[in-house]
Design a protein around this motif. Structure first.
Motif, PDB file in Angstrom:
ATOM      1  N   SER A 294      -0.893  -0.366   1.839  1.00 47.51           N
ATOM      2  CA  SER A 294      -0.311   0.467   1.559  1.00 47.51           C
ATOM      3  C   SER A 294       0.282   1.182   3.321  1.00 47.51           C
ATOM      4  O   SER A 294       1.332   2.239   4.070  1.00 47.51           O
ATOM      5  N   PHE A 399       4.164   7.106  -1.109  1.00 48.43           N
ATOM      6  CA  PHE A 399       3.423   5.868  -1.096  1.00 48.43           C
ATOM      7  C   PHE A 399       2.235   5.980  -1.572  1.00 48.43           C
ATOM      8  O   PHE A 399       1.499   4.699  -1.302  1.00 48.43           O
ATOM      9  N   GLN A 402       3.662   3.009  -4.733  1.00 45.53           N
ATOM     10  CA  GLN A 402       4.580   1.998  -3.894  1.00 45.53           C
ATOM     11  C   GLN A 402       4.788   3.328  -2.360  1.00 45.53           C
ATOM     12  O   GLN A 402       5.175   3.780  -3.125  1.00 45.53           O
TER      13      GLN A 402
END
Ligand code: DWN
Ligand code: ZN
Length: 407
Positions: A294, A399, A402
């Motif tokens: 991430s 974020f 994803q």
């Protein structure tokens, strides 16, 4: 090696987010250089299943007269707490005479105001005096102290035992959970009910929402770990109620052992936690890998937008954003500023990364090309409110779960 705060088993960090400042430690430019940092490193206890931080700064560093978070900033949360209070009135107060409710960490009175308006005997316990003052100004009875067994005894001496003890997004902040659980067990009537909610470990693992991990959140709870922690003090889980708030929370309902029937939700959710592997080290190794992915995806995206000459700002200087910006190394080079509606944060810099925090009006006046949604947990409310941004061609970056651009 340190020991689990609940059961004393030895625990070890399974990853580190590096040196971290106080999540709500927004600072003025002349305070640069004097910031406090600690290592943000989480661990999982094999003994009782509690997910926790290895180190947490002293409470006085986080909760004080300048605490920067006021619960009532979200409209949706106001409705949520009205519903929470309504459920307590219906489920716990029915058939009781003059029920008494105590809320731990009552902030600006967002939940208790509903009890006050309905004429119930209530008491808020809120150590941050600035947010507690907001509640007091509305006539919500609030004391500014840290809750423990000693304070529970004082409350009982003055008001009697409580029918309900509540808290929301507070229990996971308190390192001495044994002291608090002992205090609650003392404070509750024999047939009293404890209800609290906090971000849920199962959701955090599922969504890689690692930004739930910051100084204030010393624990991220699951049904398993809450059952174990409060079981040591004679309280048992009688219900588990998943919530959508804060990106996936759980409402834990507990009562003195044997005093209430146990809902089938309890065994169902505990089994689900096993199936998800919340008791297995491999789950946390995978979580660590997902956090790293991430981070590289988010930094990659921000760098590429910068290269394209796009204007990117942050939306909402949340506590969670401190973990994201510091872990990912995102500073004013990648994000022009962060817009936030809380006056106490405006004109300050973000902890550790020193991104300017600007009033919401700055965002409205000159909208950017992209807004990184730090308050992703309020996405529904924010997307509803920000239709002009979208209509002008503005794009949201998220974020969780994803990294990506929301179309
Ligand atoms: O547990 C905690 C939760 C409940 O609240 C605390 N430890 C601290 C705080 O965490 P947070 O700061 O991550 O909470 P939120 O609710 O995700 O974010 C609040 C911040 O976002 C405030 O500074 C206000 C700002 N905001 C905004 O600027 N515009 C929020 C909304 C909804 C908005 O539209
Ligand atoms: Zn433990």
């Amino acid at each position: 090696m340190t020991c689990c705060r609940v059961c004393g088993t030895k625990i070890e960090a399974f990853m580190s987010f590096g040196a971290m400042p106080i999540a709500n430690g927004f600072l003025s430019p002349d305070e640069i250089g004097g910031e406090y940092f600690f290592e943000l490193a989480p661990a999982f206890c094999d003994g009782c299943g509690m997910f926790q931080l290895i180190d947490q700064p002293a409470p006085e560093k986080m909760f004080h007269e300048n605490y920067a978070f006021y619960s009532s900033t979200s409209r949706h949360m106001q409705t949520h707490f009205k519903d929470f209070a309504g459920m307590v009135i219906q489920r716990v107060f029915a058939g009781r005479t003059d029920p008494f409710v105590v809320e731990l960490g009552s902030n600006d009175g967002i939940m208790l105001r509903n009890f006050k308006e309905a004429g119930y005997l209530h008491l808020g316990v809120e150590p941050s005096s600035n947010v507690a003052d907001v509640a007091r100004e509305q006539g919500i009875r609030t004391i500014s102290e840290f809750f423990n067994l000693e304070l529970a005894k004082k409350i009982v001496a003055e008001h009697g035992h409580a029918d309900a003890v509540l808290s929301a997004n507070v229990m996971c902040h308190i390192p001495d959970i044994n002291g608090v659980a002992a205090g609650i067990a003392y404070l509750l009537k024999k047939d009293g009910v404890l209800m609290f909610e906090d971000p849920y470990l199962g959701s955090m693992i599922e969504k890689t929402s690692y930004d739930q991990i910051y100084d204030e959140h010393v624990f991220i709870f699951s049904g398993t770990s809450v059952g174990a922690a409060f079981g040591r003090h004679g309280l048992e889980l009688i219900d588990l109620l998943p919530q959508t708030t804060h990106g996936g929370s759980m409402r834990y309902v507990l009562a003195p052992k044997g005093s209430h029937p146990i809902s089938p939700n309890v065994s169902m959710i505990l089994e689900k936690e096993r199936a998800q592997g919340l008791h297995q080290p491999e789950t946390y190794a995978a979580f660590k890998a997902n956090c790293e992915q991430s981070r590289s995806d988010l930094v990659g995206l921000l760098r590429s937008l910068k290269e394209q000459g796009k204007r990117v700002v942050g939306y909402a200087a949340t506590s969670k954003s401190t973990t994201v910006t510091n872990y990912c190394g995102i500073g004013p080079d990648l994000i022009e500023y962060i817009s936030d509606t809380t006056p106490i944060k405006q004109g300050k810099l973000t902890p550790g990364t020193h991104i300017p925090v600007k009033p919401y009006e700055t965002f409205q006046e000159k909208m950017p090309d992209y807004a990184l949604l730090f308050a992703w947990n309020h996405a529904v409310e924010i997307f509803e409110k920000e239709q002009i941004f979208k209509a002008k061609g503005g794009k949201w970056i998220t974020f969780v779960p994803q990294v990506g651009i929301v179309e």
